[in-house]
Design an enzyme around this catalytic site. Structure first.
Site, PDB file in Angstrom:
ATOM      1  N   CYS A   2      84.936  78.578  69.484  1.00  0.00           N
ATOM      2  CA  CYS A   2      85.911  77.867  70.036  1.00  0.00           C
ATOM      3  C   CYS A   2      87.337  78.722  70.777  1.00  0.00           C
ATOM      4  O   CYS A   2      87.451  79.628  70.025  1.00  0.00           O
ATOM      5  CB  CYS A   2      86.695  76.708  69.416  1.00  0.00           C
ATOM      6  SG  CYS A   2      85.296  75.604  68.943  1.00  0.00           S
ATOM      7  N   ARG A  27      83.824  83.865  74.723  1.00  0.00           N
ATOM      8  CA  ARG A  27      83.566  83.570  73.001  1.00  0.00           C
ATOM      9  C   ARG A  27      82.422  82.572  73.100  1.00  0.00           C
ATOM     10  O   ARG A  27      81.938  82.272  72.096  1.00  0.00           O
ATOM     11  CB  ARG A  27      84.850  82.822  72.766  1.00  0.00           C
ATOM     12  CG  ARG A  27      86.042  83.785  72.553  1.00  0.00           C
ATOM     13  CD  ARG A  27      87.370  83.329  72.311  1.00  0.00           C
ATOM     14  NE  ARG A  27      87.482  82.472  70.898  1.00  0.00           N
ATOM     15  CZ  ARG A  27      87.841  83.231  69.881  1.00  0.00           C
ATOM     16  NH1 ARG A  27      88.247  84.403  70.034  1.00  0.00           N
ATOM     17  NH2 ARG A  27      88.040  82.678  68.657  1.00  0.00           N
ATOM     18  N   TRP A  75      82.820  75.134  71.193  1.00  0.00           N
ATOM     19  CA  TRP A  75      81.535  75.394  70.867  1.00  0.00           C
ATOM     20  C   TRP A  75      81.144  74.676  69.603  1.00  0.00           C
ATOM     21  O   TRP A  75      81.512  74.658  68.484  1.00  0.00           O
ATOM     22  CB  TRP A  75      81.447  76.947  70.374  1.00  0.00           C
ATOM     23  CG  TRP A  75      80.277  77.639  69.931  1.00  0.00           C
ATOM     24  CD1 TRP A  75      79.463  77.319  68.696  1.00  0.00           C
ATOM     25  CD2 TRP A  75      79.422  78.871  70.173  1.00  0.00           C
ATOM     26  NE1 TRP A  75      78.601  78.090  68.427  1.00  0.00           N
ATOM     27  CE2 TRP A  75      78.264  78.951  69.167  1.00  0.00           C
ATOM     28  CE3 TRP A  75      79.772  79.352  71.526  1.00  0.00           C
ATOM     29  CZ2 TRP A  75      77.577  79.924  69.735  1.00  0.00           C
ATOM     30  CZ3 TRP A  75      78.759  80.406  71.760  1.00  0.00           C
ATOM     31  CH2 TRP A  75      77.681  80.658  70.857  1.00  0.00           C
ATOM     32  N   ASN A  99      90.434  75.405  66.342  1.00  0.00           N
ATOM     33  CA  ASN A  99      89.402  76.287  66.137  1.00  0.00           C
ATOM     34  C   ASN A  99      88.995  76.362  64.657  1.00  0.00           C
ATOM     35  O   ASN A  99      89.986  76.538  63.868  1.00  0.00           O
ATOM     36  CB  ASN A  99      89.680  77.452  66.886  1.00  0.00           C
ATOM     37  CG  ASN A  99      88.717  78.582  66.882  1.00  0.00           C
ATOM     38  OD1 ASN A  99      87.680  78.506  66.278  1.00  0.00           O
ATOM     39  ND2 ASN A  99      89.125  79.691  67.302  1.00  0.00           N
ATOM     40  N   GLY A 100      87.730  76.126  64.343  1.00  0.00           N
ATOM     41  CA  GLY A 100      87.561  76.318  62.979  1.00  0.00           C
ATOM     42  C   GLY A 100      86.864  75.133  62.334  1.00  0.00           C
ATOM     43  O   GLY A 100      86.203  74.270  63.309  1.00  0.00           O
ATOM     44  N   GLU A 480      65.141  97.156  60.869  1.00  0.00           N
ATOM     45  CA  GLU A 480      66.541  96.972  61.701  1.00  0.00           C
ATOM     46  C   GLU A 480      67.233  98.062  61.712  1.00  0.00           C
ATOM     47  O   GLU A 480      67.634  98.500  62.804  1.00  0.00           O
ATOM     48  CB  GLU A 480      67.396  95.916  60.976  1.00  0.00           C
ATOM     49  CG  GLU A 480      68.433  95.586  61.675  1.00  0.00           C
ATOM     50  CD  GLU A 480      68.386  94.959  63.054  1.00  0.00           C
ATOM     51  OE1 GLU A 480      67.191  94.761  63.494  1.00  0.00           O
ATOM     52  OE2 GLU A 480      69.285  94.752  63.659  1.00  0.00           O
ATOM     53  N   LYS A 484      68.090  99.747  65.473  1.00  0.00           N
ATOM     54  CA  LYS A 484      69.207  99.636  65.967  1.00  0.00           C
ATOM     55  C   LYS A 484      69.512 101.367  66.620  1.00  0.00           C
ATOM     56  O   LYS A 484      70.187 101.493  67.598  1.00  0.00           O
ATOM     57  CB  LYS A 484      70.429  99.650  64.876  1.00  0.00           C
ATOM     58  CG  LYS A 484      71.049  98.361  64.448  1.00  0.00           C
ATOM     59  CD  LYS A 484      71.630  97.423  65.598  1.00  0.00           C
ATOM     60  CE  LYS A 484      70.599  96.599  66.408  1.00  0.00           C
ATOM     61  NZ  LYS A 484      69.764  95.692  66.162  1.00  0.00           N
ATOM     62  N   GLU A 487      67.325 101.555  69.767  1.00  0.00           N
ATOM     63  CA  GLU A 487      68.085 100.846  71.122  1.00  0.00           C
ATOM     64  C   GLU A 487      69.133 101.629  71.718  1.00  0.00           C
ATOM     65  O   GLU A 487      69.511 101.454  72.990  1.00  0.00           O
ATOM     66  CB  GLU A 487      68.615  99.439  70.535  1.00  0.00           C
ATOM     67  CG  GLU A 487      67.460  98.552  70.170  1.00  0.00           C
ATOM     68  CD  GLU A 487      67.973  97.104  70.252  1.00  0.00           C
ATOM     69  OE1 GLU A 487      68.763  96.943  69.084  1.00  0.00           O
ATOM     70  OE2 GLU A 487      68.048  96.265  70.901  1.00  0.00           O
ATOM     71  N   HIS A 503      50.971 107.629  52.688  1.00  0.00           N
ATOM     72  CA  HIS A 503      49.637 107.235  53.360  1.00  0.00           C
ATOM     73  C   HIS A 503      49.548 107.827  54.641  1.00  0.00           C
ATOM     74  O   HIS A 503      48.854 107.127  55.568  1.00  0.00           O
ATOM     75  CB  HIS A 503      49.530 105.622  53.033  1.00  0.00           C
ATOM     76  CG  HIS A 503      49.735 105.300  51.943  1.00  0.00           C
ATOM     77  ND1 HIS A 503      48.380 105.411  50.936  1.00  0.00           N
ATOM     78  CD2 HIS A 503      50.286 104.623  51.157  1.00  0.00           C
ATOM     79  CE1 HIS A 503      48.651 105.100  49.721  1.00  0.00           C
ATOM     80  NE2 HIS A 503      49.980 104.253  49.801  1.00  0.00           N
ATOM     81  N   LYS A 599      69.908  91.608  77.065  1.00  0.00           N
ATOM     82  CA  LYS A 599      70.559  90.757  75.885  1.00  0.00           C
ATOM     83  C   LYS A 599      69.614  89.605  75.530  1.00  0.00           C
ATOM     84  O   LYS A 599      69.291  89.421  74.298  1.00  0.00           O
ATOM     85  CB  LYS A 599      72.047  90.282  76.129  1.00  0.00           C
ATOM     86  CG  LYS A 599      72.471  89.603  74.922  1.00  0.00           C
ATOM     87  CD  LYS A 599      72.863  90.411  73.876  1.00  0.00           C
ATOM     88  CE  LYS A 599      73.148  89.711  72.488  1.00  0.00           C
ATOM     89  NZ  LYS A 599      73.177  90.686  71.600  1.00  0.00           N
TER      90      LYS A 599
HETATM   91  O1  M6R Z   1      68.058  86.167  71.163  1.00  0.00           O
HETATM   92  P1  M6R Z   1      66.624  86.575  70.044  1.00  0.00           P
HETATM   93  O2  M6R Z   1      67.124  86.757  68.707  1.00  0.00           O
HETATM   94  O3  M6R Z   1      65.546  85.558  70.222  1.00  0.00           O
HETATM   95  O4  M6R Z   1      66.382  87.906  70.441  1.00  0.00           O
HETATM   96  C1  M6R Z   1      65.116  88.522  69.947  1.00  0.00           C
HETATM   97  C2  M6R Z   1      65.360  90.254  70.545  1.00  0.00           C
HETATM   98  O5  M6R Z   1      65.058  90.300  71.841  1.00  0.00           O
HETATM   99  C3  M6R Z   1      66.659  90.840  70.137  1.00  0.00           C
HETATM  100  O6  M6R Z   1      66.796  90.694  68.712  1.00  0.00           O
HETATM  101  C4  M6R Z   1      66.401  92.157  70.384  1.00  0.00           C
HETATM  102  O7  M6R Z   1      65.595  93.020  69.795  1.00  0.00           O
HETATM  103  C5  M6R Z   1      67.902  92.970  70.171  1.00  0.00           C
HETATM  104  N1  M6R Z   1      68.156  93.824  71.109  1.00  0.00           N
HETATM  105  C6  M6R Z   1      68.194  93.861  68.995  1.00  0.00           C
HETATM  106  O8  M6R Z   1      69.296  94.320  68.877  1.00  0.00           O
END
Ligand code: M6R
Length: 604
Positions: A2, A27, A75, A99-100, A480, A484, A487, A503, A599
């Site tokens: 919010c 936001r 939100w 907000n909260g 992960e 990161k 990417e 292996h 995104k």
């Molecule tokens: O919105 P989602 O969590 O469903 O998205 C899934 C992936 O596209 C998302 O996690 C993507 O791998 C990101 N870029 C990771 O940083």
């Protein structure tokens, strides 16, 4: 999450409030509203959806001269995103934006209902205005009534309240949610959740601290701190650069989002923790009736958080759990049985592959649950049940705080199911809940840690690849970390279970192969360590992340000593996020919008 704005002055109040809300759009929100007190009369407008709808509703609303007003983008957390649930919430002679989350709103609402108060919304916020008016009737002093109201509230909040009995004043309080005040030489006063709405209006701003409360008019700004001591506000000049203001001084949104993790995880936890049980008001206990298995499905980072959950669910909730990448699941004609709870995980709630698997599961008659960050998204609308992660809008394409809140929800869900199934002793649930309360501290970024990673990052800009390795839940974290890094740095990185290196992948080991080793003190330390030693013996360059010193490493990043491996998980998560960030910045990449990525992946 919010957003809040407030204004006291004689300029075009409608425009100032709505323009302010537009600056808070980033936001995230699903409804919005304003209330203006002008000439002793309240005018209030609310609309669901985008601000254009609110503009349309207010097109014939005009004020003249001095007015006091508040505005809000909501939100949804308690109650659907409807007009009635949108803020401001109005009582007989006052209105409030918030907000909260008010954690004890159910008890407060019960008392007020018993007093004959009528509620119009399903929100936690509405109790504030009714409680204030009840207190005002008995105390007859608006500030004292406001103070008493604050003392009765539990939870996190930023609040603005306006009342006819003090019609040139805004009452405010900040406890856990952001808020600041701005002023200019024309004696105009502005409130907002962040700097941006004030740019172009206010000359100077002062940021409230948690526990601050008070009241403000054009002539005076009265602030008390959490110890009820009157304090003088410290005003500083307001930067005029909007984009940098949105980033709160951080270089990139991703960096800001890493630093925000402590706050958003606190939001994720709000109202959900008791001493010996987890509360998910949004879940009906019957969701688990007849369920013998859980199937998790997701993509990318959300897949990694779900993979972490498979370890927790089986270990503590003692429920059979499997996981699949959504793009694979949807085309392989999977067998789906009705004793399986189908759970999809998504930051956006719009990822095409994940959404499709959810529809398939529904069609097959399975019960479905979504763990999602965006209320009202497609997945939230399709699934039978939903848990919102409350990470707020994530702007960086590389997901950070969404992942952190997903893991938090999964840990809580593990204990929720464990309690239902009686699969671990209550003492163990209590122990883990006290650990969960420590997550916001574990993910706080310390200056010294960030500085060290910044310095180390210069050694990792080349080479022929990175292996992130870990065991158990640290394997998904390794995946992960590698995701990161690739990417945003465009360097080749892989996540592997530590025990799997011998292996095949170990064939790549040489000084130009960088191993990022996750070595938790409290989970298979000796085993993971010997896997790293194997790599070190083959001359791979090792960067170890651990609470325990490790002399075989070329570089060592020390995390805080923790009581449990799950807290080590959160500490290491921050380290791998910062390492990727700093490498990418040194390589001169666009951290927030890396090449080739979107995104939200709404196409196959
Ligand atoms: O919105 P989602 O969590 O469903 O998205 C899934 C992936 O596209 C998302 O996690 C993507 O791998 C990101 N870029 C990771 O940083």
């Amino acid at each position: 999450m919010c957003g809040i704005v407030g204004y006291i002055g004689s300029n075009n109040i409608k425009k100032i409030l709505i323009d302010g809300l537009k600056e808070l759009e980033y936001r995230g929100y699903d409804s919005a509203g304003i209330a203006v007190l002008n000439d002793g009369k309240f005018d209030s407008y609310k609309a669901t959806g985008k601000l254009i709808n609110l503009e349309e509703k207010t097109k014939d609303f005009h004020t003249k001269g001095f007015a006091v007003g508040i505005g809000h983008t909501r939100w949804a957390t308690h109650g659907k995103p409807t007009e009635l649930n949108a803020h401001p919430h109005i009582g007989e002679s006052s209105c409030v934006v918030h907000n909260g989350i008010i954690e004890n709103y159910v008890a407060l609402k019960k008392e007020l209902l018993a007093d004959g108060v009528t509620f119009l919304s399903q929100t936690d916020t509405e109790v504030i205005v009714h409680l204030f008016e009840k207190n005002l009737k008995s105390i007859n002093n608006p500030f004292e009534a406001f103070k008493k109201t604050l003392n009765q509230l539990e939870g996190a909040y930023a609040i603005l309240l306006v009342t006819k009995s003090e019609d040139k004043t805004i009452f405010f309080a900040k406890h856990g949610s952001p808020m600041l005040i701005g002023k200019n030489s024309d004696k105009e006063i502005f409130f907002a959740s962040s700097d941006t709405p004030l740019i172009g209006y206010a000359d100077e701003v002062s940021y409230f601290e948690d526990g601050d409360y008070g009241f403000v008019s054009s002539d005076e700004i009265i602030i008390f701190n959490q110890n009820n001591e009157k304090i003088e506000p410290i005003f500083s000049k307001l930067s005029q650069n909007k984009l940098s203001a949105q980033k709160d001084g951080y270089r990139f949104f991703m960096e800001k989002e890493i630093y925000e993790q402590s706050i958003v995880i606190s939001d994720t936890l709000l109202g959900r923790l008791k001493d010996d049980e987890i509360l998910f008001d949004e879940l009906d206990d019957s969701l688990f009736d007849g369920i013998n298995e859980i199937k998790l499905c997701a993509c990318g980072t959300s897949y990694h958080s779900a993979l972490t959950a498979t370890y927790l669910f089986e270990r503590y909730a003692k429920i059979k759990t499997s996981i699949e990448v959504a793009s694979e699941f949807r085309y392989r004609k999977p067998i789906m049985t009705k004793d399986t709870l189908f759970v999809v995980i998504s930051q956006s709630g719009e990822t095409a592959d994940t959404l499709e698997t959810l529809k398939m599961a529904k069609k097959a008659g399975l019960k479905t649950l979504v763990i999602c960050n965006v209320d009202n998204s497609s997945m939230v609308r399709v699934a039978d049940a939903c848990i919102l992660t409350r990470a707020g809008v994530e702007k960086g394409v590389a997901s950070t705080k969404a992942f952190a809140t997903q893991i938090t929800v999964f840990w809580m869900l593990t204990l929720f199911i464990a309690k239902l199934k009686n699969s671990i002793p209550t003492t163990e649930i209590t122990r883990q809940i006290s650990l969960i309360r420590q997550i916001p501290t574990s993910v706080k970024v310390s200056d010294s840690m960030h500085e060290r990673i910044k310095r180390l990052s210069k050694r990792y800009l080349h080479g022929h690849g990175f292996f992130f390795i870990g065991r158990d839940v640290f394997f998904p974290l390794a995946l992960e970390g590698a995701l990161k890094l690739k990417e945003i740095s465009y360097l080749h990185a892989e996540g592997y279970p530590s025990g799997e290196m011998k292996h095949g992948p170990i064939a790549l080991a040489d000084p130009e192969l960088f191993t990022i080793a996750l070595l938790p003190e409290h989970l298979h330390y000796e085993k993971a360590k010997s896997n790293v030693e194997e790599l070190s013996a083959r001359d791979s360059t090792i960067c170890a992340i651990s609470a325990l010193e490790f002399d075989k490493a070329d570089d060592f990043i020390k995390i805080n000593s923790c009581e449990d491996y799950m807290l080590e998980f959160f500490e290491m998560m921050v380290v791998v996020q910062l390492l990727s960030l700093e490498i990418s910045i040194r390589l001169g990449n666009d951290v927030d919008m890396p090449r080739n990525l979107a995104k939200s992946v709404t196409v196959e």
